[in-house]
Scaffold this motif. Structure first.
Motif, PDB file in Angstrom:
ATOM      1  N   LYS A 102       0.834  -1.211   0.000  1.00  0.00           N
ATOM      2  CA  LYS A 102       0.000   0.000   0.000  1.00  0.00           C
ATOM      3  C   LYS A 102       0.864   1.253   0.000  1.00  0.00           C
ATOM      4  N   LEU A 103       1.937   1.230   0.761  1.00  0.00           N
ATOM      5  CA  LEU A 103       2.850   2.365   0.807  1.00  0.00           C
ATOM      6  C   LEU A 103       3.494   2.605  -0.556  1.00  0.00           C
ATOM      7  N   ARG A 104       3.942   1.534  -1.215  1.00  0.00           N
ATOM      8  CA  ARG A 104       4.533   1.675  -2.550  1.00  0.00           C
ATOM      9  C   ARG A 104       3.508   2.245  -3.542  1.00  0.00           C
ATOM     10  N   GLU A 105       2.271   1.763  -3.463  1.00  0.00           N
ATOM     11  CA  GLU A 105       1.218   2.260  -4.347  1.00  0.00           C
ATOM     12  C   GLU A 105       0.951   3.736  -4.107  1.00  0.00           C
ATOM     13  N   ALA A 106       0.925   4.140  -2.852  1.00  0.00           N
ATOM     14  CA  ALA A 106       0.692   5.549  -2.510  1.00  0.00           C
ATOM     15  C   ALA A 106       1.836   6.426  -3.026  1.00  0.00           C
ATOM     16  N   GLU A 107       3.057   5.949  -2.891  1.00  0.00           N
ATOM     17  CA  GLU A 107       4.207   6.712  -3.386  1.00  0.00           C
ATOM     18  C   GLU A 107       4.196   6.814  -4.900  1.00  0.00           C
TER      19      GLU A 107
END
Length: 97
Positions: free
Chosen positions: A87-92
């Protein structure tokens, strides 16, 4: 090897928590991340209980090692960590677009 043997001996003899700097072993060497990952996995197996490290680089190694050592029943902590990191990678990626 001396450090790893010491971790195992101190943990067995005294039952205390073992804290270590996981990246100290790789100073001056190429591909430090691979060396740090391998060292941290070995240290955990031999009794290290805490590491001073960058969780964004070695967090997955800790979770995977616990999983493979049978310390993560039903893989729940590993899956939770993996999903959160994804999720963090997607948000970034969305920010960068």
């Amino acid at each position: 090897m001396v450090t790893l043997q010491t971790i195992e001996l101190v943990r067995k003899e005294f039952g205390v928590n073992i804290n270590l700097g996981a990246s100290n072993v790789s100073f001056g060497l190429p591909d430090r991340l691979s060396i740090n990952q391998a060292f941290l996995a070995l240290a955990i197996q031999l009794g290290a209980t805490c590491s001073i490290t960058d969780p964004t680089k070695l967090g997955a190694t800790v979770k995977a090692t616990d999983l493979l050592l049978g310390r993560d029943e039903n893989s729940l902590r590993y899956i939770k960590y993996f999903r959160a990191a994804e999720k963090l990678r997607e948000a970034e990626a969305a920010k960068a677009a």
